[in-house]
Every structure is written in C-alpha cells, then in structure tokens.
Design a protein around this motif. Sequence first.
Motif, mmCIF file in Angstrom:
data_model
loop_
_atom_site.group_PDB
_atom_site.id
_atom_site.type_symbol
_atom_site.label_atom_id
_atom_site.label_comp_id
_atom_site.label_asym_id
_atom_site.label_seq_id
_atom_site.Cartn_x
_atom_site.Cartn_y
_atom_site.Cartn_z
ATOM 1 N N LYS A 183 0.870 -1.365 0.324
ATOM 2 C CA LYS A 183 -0.558 -0.413 -0.057
ATOM 3 C C LYS A 183 0.852 1.384 0.134
ATOM 4 N N GLN A 184 1.758 1.288 0.787
ATOM 5 C CA GLN A 184 3.171 1.992 0.900
ATOM 6 C C GLN A 184 3.698 2.481 -0.175
ATOM 7 N N LYS A 185 4.267 1.531 -1.084
ATOM 8 C CA LYS A 185 4.771 1.788 -2.410
ATOM 9 C C LYS A 185 4.104 2.218 -3.456
ATOM 10 N N VAL A 186 2.405 1.465 -3.628
ATOM 11 C CA VAL A 186 1.080 2.433 -4.522
ATOM 12 C C VAL A 186 1.274 3.604 -4.334
ATOM 13 N N GLU A 187 1.564 3.718 -3.213
ATOM 14 C CA GLU A 187 0.752 5.480 -2.528
ATOM 15 C C GLU A 187 2.132 6.628 -3.023
ATOM 16 N N GLU A 188 3.523 6.303 -3.156
ATOM 17 C CA GLU A 188 4.399 6.924 -3.542
ATOM 18 C C GLU A 188 4.394 7.177 -4.976
ATOM 19 N N LEU A 189 3.988 5.723 -5.519
ATOM 20 C CA LEU A 189 3.877 5.685 -7.339
ATOM 21 C C LEU A 189 3.128 6.231 -7.320
ATOM 22 N N ILE A 190 1.931 5.851 -6.900
ATOM 23 C CA ILE A 190 1.059 7.695 -7.496
ATOM 24 C C ILE A 190 1.334 9.011 -7.245
ATOM 25 N N GLU A 191 1.647 8.808 -6.531
ATOM 26 C CA GLU A 191 2.417 10.379 -5.886
ATOM 27 C C GLU A 191 2.966 10.697 -7.101
ATOM 28 N N LYS A 192 4.440 9.888 -7.041
ATOM 29 C CA LYS A 192 5.925 10.437 -8.074
ATOM 30 C C LYS A 192 5.012 10.168 -9.038
ATOM 31 N N VAL A 193 4.391 9.694 -10.366
ATOM 32 C CA VAL A 193 3.826 9.926 -11.265
ATOM 33 C C VAL A 193 3.045 11.329 -11.180
ATOM 34 N N LYS A 194 1.797 11.536 -10.447
ATOM 35 C CA LYS A 194 1.420 12.947 -10.151
ATOM 36 C C LYS A 194 2.252 14.629 -10.085
ATOM 37 N N SER A 195 3.105 13.707 -9.752
ATOM 38 C CA SER A 195 3.699 14.902 -9.431
ATOM 39 C C SER A 195 5.221 15.191 -10.912
ATOM 40 N N LYS A 196 5.072 14.339 -11.717
ATOM 41 C CA LYS A 196 5.808 14.194 -12.678
ATOM 42 C C LYS A 196 7.419 13.458 -12.584
ATOM 43 N N GLU A 197 7.567 13.003 -11.476
ATOM 44 C CA GLU A 197 8.891 12.303 -11.142
ATOM 45 C C GLU A 197 9.396 11.702 -11.631
ATOM 46 N N ILE A 198 8.083 10.498 -12.142
ATOM 47 C CA ILE A 198 8.179 9.140 -12.530
ATOM 48 C C ILE A 198 7.700 10.002 -14.137
ATOM 49 N N GLN A 199 8.188 10.688 -15.687
ATOM 50 C CA GLN A 199 8.568 10.673 -16.608
ATOM 51 C C GLN A 199 8.140 9.894 -17.269
ATOM 52 N N LEU A 200 6.637 9.983 -17.959
ATOM 53 C CA LEU A 200 5.785 9.018 -19.368
ATOM 54 C C LEU A 200 5.341 9.378 -20.166
#
Length: 135
Positions: free
Chosen positions: A118-135
Amino acid sequence: MKYKLAFVCVHNSCRSQMAEGWAKELGSDIFEVYSAGTEEYHEVKPLAVEVMKEAGVDISNHKPKLLSDIPYELDILITMGCNVVCPFVPNKFMQDWGLDDPSGGPIDGYRTTRDIIKQKVEELIEKVKSKEIQL
C-alpha cells in the motif's frame, strides 16, 4: 489518458494481486491496472484475499493471469522481487520492489506485505502525479 500499470510476479497469486487491488483502489484516476505471472497458478492465495478484505479492498474475484493476458506494452512495469528474470515487456518505467513472499507463512506476514505494498503504491501514485516519474 490513463497510464497502463502492471505488477508482475512468478505466480500472480499473492503480492502482485495485492498490488493490483491497491492500485485500483487508490489510483484508478490515473492508472489502468493489471497484474500477471510468468508461470501458471491455480488460485489467488486465500490469506492474501483475507488480509486485503481486512483493509477494505476486495480481491476475491481476482484470478491468476499470465503475461499473455495483459497488454503487451505498458507505461509502468513493477516486479515484486521474485528473484527470477522476467521476460522483456516493453515499458517506459520499470522498478523492482524486492518484496519477500509471505506465502506459506503466518497471516501476519501477509499483513506486513499488504501494508508495504500500500505504501509503495501510494508513493508510485505521488511520483506519477508530481511528474517525478516521466512517462
């Protein structure tokens, strides 16, 4: 447009199923969520279903799937830490979460894994929304 996200493990019977459940629960606004395994398996582990239900996420209708059952190309591929080489799946971002498999152990191990996922999924969501992960 939603990003195609898949969680991949060996049997798609525990960790990847919990991750799929959490991502659908928490990130359905940005993700099209899948999970799959590299080998066939007959069921989702009953204790995985039970601990997710305790947390308010119903994965009782989930069935193990193979890579051939999900889209060929993904935006995000998360492997669960299975210590096997995963067949290549085209993706824009890949990460291994290195999670221990609670299968065969006590229910508390499943709960611990559920909470880490759950924590890792929440972190992934935040990184995608903040554009820390570029897709």
